[in-house]
Design a protein around this motif. Structure first.
Motif, short mmCIF file in Angstrom:
data_model
loop_
_atom_site.label_atom_id
_atom_site.label_comp_id
_atom_site.label_asym_id
_atom_site.label_seq_id
_atom_site.Cartn_x
_atom_site.Cartn_y
_atom_site.Cartn_z
N ASN A 108 0.64 -1.00 -0.42
CA ASN A 108 -0.10 -0.06 0.40
C ASN A 108 0.51 1.12 -0.29
O ASN A 108 0.70 2.64 0.79
CB ASN A 108 -0.92 0.12 0.94
CG ASN A 108 -2.52 -1.00 0.70
OD1 ASN A 108 -3.11 -0.45 -0.30
ND2 ASN A 108 -2.50 -2.39 1.80
N TYR A 123 1.74 -4.40 -5.48
CA TYR A 123 0.29 -4.46 -6.12
C TYR A 123 0.74 -5.54 -6.73
O TYR A 123 -0.14 -6.94 -7.11
CB TYR A 123 -0.68 -3.59 -6.81
CG TYR A 123 -2.55 -3.92 -5.99
CD1 TYR A 123 -2.87 -5.02 -4.74
CD2 TYR A 123 -3.09 -3.79 -7.29
CE1 TYR A 123 -3.54 -4.72 -4.96
CE2 TYR A 123 -4.22 -4.17 -7.07
CZ TYR A 123 -4.54 -5.25 -5.93
OH TYR A 123 -5.81 -5.19 -5.92
N HIS A 131 -4.26 -6.97 -11.15
CA HIS A 131 -3.63 -6.08 -10.59
C HIS A 131 -3.52 -4.14 -11.51
O HIS A 131 -2.26 -4.95 -11.95
CB HIS A 131 -3.35 -6.64 -9.54
CG HIS A 131 -3.77 -7.16 -8.16
ND1 HIS A 131 -3.36 -7.39 -7.36
CD2 HIS A 131 -5.32 -7.58 -8.51
CE1 HIS A 131 -3.82 -8.01 -6.53
NE2 HIS A 131 -5.13 -8.19 -7.41
N ASP A 133 -2.85 -0.99 -8.98
CA ASP A 133 -2.85 0.25 -8.20
C ASP A 133 -3.27 -0.58 -6.75
O ASP A 133 -4.83 -0.32 -7.11
CB ASP A 133 -2.66 1.65 -9.42
CG ASP A 133 -2.08 2.26 -8.18
OD1 ASP A 133 -1.42 2.24 -6.92
OD2 ASP A 133 -1.96 4.03 -8.68
N HIS A 134 -2.45 0.55 -6.29
CA HIS A 134 -3.54 0.46 -4.02
C HIS A 134 -2.76 0.86 -3.88
O HIS A 134 -1.14 1.07 -3.92
CB HIS A 134 -2.95 -1.16 -4.04
CG HIS A 134 -4.31 -1.72 -3.40
ND1 HIS A 134 -3.94 -1.87 -1.61
CD2 HIS A 134 -4.99 -2.55 -3.61
CE1 HIS A 134 -5.51 -2.82 -1.42
NE2 HIS A 134 -6.13 -2.68 -2.73
N LYS A 135 -3.13 1.89 -2.97
CA LYS A 135 -2.49 2.67 -2.14
C LYS A 135 -3.36 3.04 -0.74
O LYS A 135 -4.85 2.99 -0.33
CB LYS A 135 -2.30 3.84 -2.12
CG LYS A 135 -3.46 4.53 -3.22
CD LYS A 135 -2.89 5.74 -3.92
CE LYS A 135 -4.32 6.97 -4.32
NZ LYS A 135 -3.05 7.65 -5.07
N TRP A 147 -7.54 2.78 -0.99
CA TRP A 147 -7.93 2.21 -2.97
C TRP A 147 -7.23 1.49 -3.41
O TRP A 147 -6.02 1.20 -3.22
CB TRP A 147 -7.68 4.05 -2.54
CG TRP A 147 -7.99 4.38 -4.48
CD1 TRP A 147 -8.87 4.83 -4.78
CD2 TRP A 147 -7.23 4.23 -5.60
NE1 TRP A 147 -8.78 5.59 -6.37
CE2 TRP A 147 -7.05 5.46 -6.90
CE3 TRP A 147 -5.51 3.59 -5.46
CZ2 TRP A 147 -6.99 5.18 -7.79
CZ3 TRP A 147 -5.08 3.92 -6.77
CH2 TRP A 147 -6.09 4.17 -8.25
N SER A 148 -8.33 1.76 -4.16
CA SER A 148 -7.01 0.01 -5.54
C SER A 148 -8.15 0.48 -6.97
O SER A 148 -9.30 1.27 -7.48
CB SER A 148 -7.63 -1.36 -5.31
OG SER A 148 -9.30 -1.32 -5.21
N GLU A 150 -8.42 -1.83 -10.18
CA GLU A 150 -7.66 -3.14 -10.88
C GLU A 150 -9.10 -3.55 -11.65
O GLU A 150 -10.08 -2.92 -12.16
CB GLU A 150 -7.94 -4.69 -9.17
CG GLU A 150 -9.02 -4.78 -9.02
CD GLU A 150 -8.52 -5.72 -7.35
OE1 GLU A 150 -8.09 -6.84 -7.83
OE2 GLU A 150 -9.51 -5.73 -6.66
#
Length: 283
Positions: A108, A123, A131, A133-135, A147-148, A150
């Protein structure tokens, strides 16, 4: 006779900047496999019977030290137009929970070599087909949501950037019917339950319940469920009829989850060993 290469998924190619990062080998060097034959047989049989699904009004009933729902792996559309799936899995006996807890913090955050607009390589390692992005929303932890971005179609879109953005929020199960007495009973037996709801850059909500406990055969077993078209609000679980869902989407999601879970079992022990004691922004 098919080669082993025909068995693995072909995953999207990384950018030149991503390839230059040492962590990229966890993306390229660990082949991504489809669901095992048992799961594939179940999925190929089609949706489970509606009466075997867990209705939303009983969404916490299976949080018990022993016992199982009637059906523990499958998906179906519900009569009210919502969607449901349940996913049973077991972890390897050698699996360590600290690996997954570390990874939840690591992926993240961005490393120093990541280029804006190219997604989050950490990710992507987890499920290269879908996948992007993810944070953490606040940059530090999940208290303000995660937040993601995909896709959930096993690479059919061809570009995970075209997925729908989502924000996941934790739920306090005590606010939604799980008594402190039951929580204490579950914790005493090393059972863990957590729930989140997801909201999207578009209509709809999902309610996710994850439950794990010691497996009688060793390791841990998980029973994870999702109700697509419901979310928690003011102490009640309410219907969101705007949520888009159909059988194909449900099948793709449970396949996605099955694939990424097994893939992480392969990748994470080595990834943790190399990176857990390095600076958080290390490439």
């Amino acid at each position: 006779m098919n080669s082993m290469q025909d068995y693995y998924y072909k995953v999207p190619e990384l950018t030149k900047e991503e390839k230059a990062m040492p962590s990229s080998r966890y993306y390229t060097d660990y082949p991504l496999c489809p669901p095992g034959p048992l799961q594939q047989q179940i999925l190929s049989a089609g949706p489970i019977a509606v009466e075997d699904a867990i209705p939303i009004e009983h969404w916490l009933d299976h949080l018990q030290v022993t016992g199982y729902p009637k059906v523990v792996y499958g998906y179906t559309m519900m009569p009210d137009g919502s969607g449901f799936y349940i996913e049973y899995s077991t972890s390897p006996v050698t699996w360590q929970g600290k690996w997954r807890r570390w990874y939840g913090n690591w992926y993240n955050r961005y490393s120093k070599g990541m280029v804006p607009g190219q997604g989050n390589l950490r990710y992507k390692i987890w499920m290269p087909l879908d996948h992007w992005d993810h944070k953490f929303i606040n940059g530090e932890n999940d208290k303000d949501g995660v937040w993601s971005l995909e896709t959930l179609d096993l690479g059919a879109t061809g570009d995970p950037r075209k997925g729908i953005a989502a924000v996941s929020h934790k739920i306090d199960l005590r606010d939604y019917g799980l008594s402190q007495e039951r929580i204490d009973m579950l914790e005493a037996a090393d059972c863990r339950a957590e729930a989140v709801y997801e909201e999207f850059d578009g209509p709809g909500h999902h309610l996710v319940l994850r439950f794990s406990r010691p497996c009688p055969l060793g390791g841990r077993e998980s029973i994870n469920c999702e109700w697509m078209g419901y979310w928690p609000k003011d102490g009640k679980i309410v219907r969101d009829e705007s949520t888009p869902v159909d059988e194909n989407y449900l099948k793709n999601v449970i396949m996605h989850n099955t694939i990424e879970r097994e893939h992480l079992y392969q990748v994470l022990p080595d990834l943790y060993e190399e990176y857990h004691d390095k600076p958080l922004d290390e490439d």
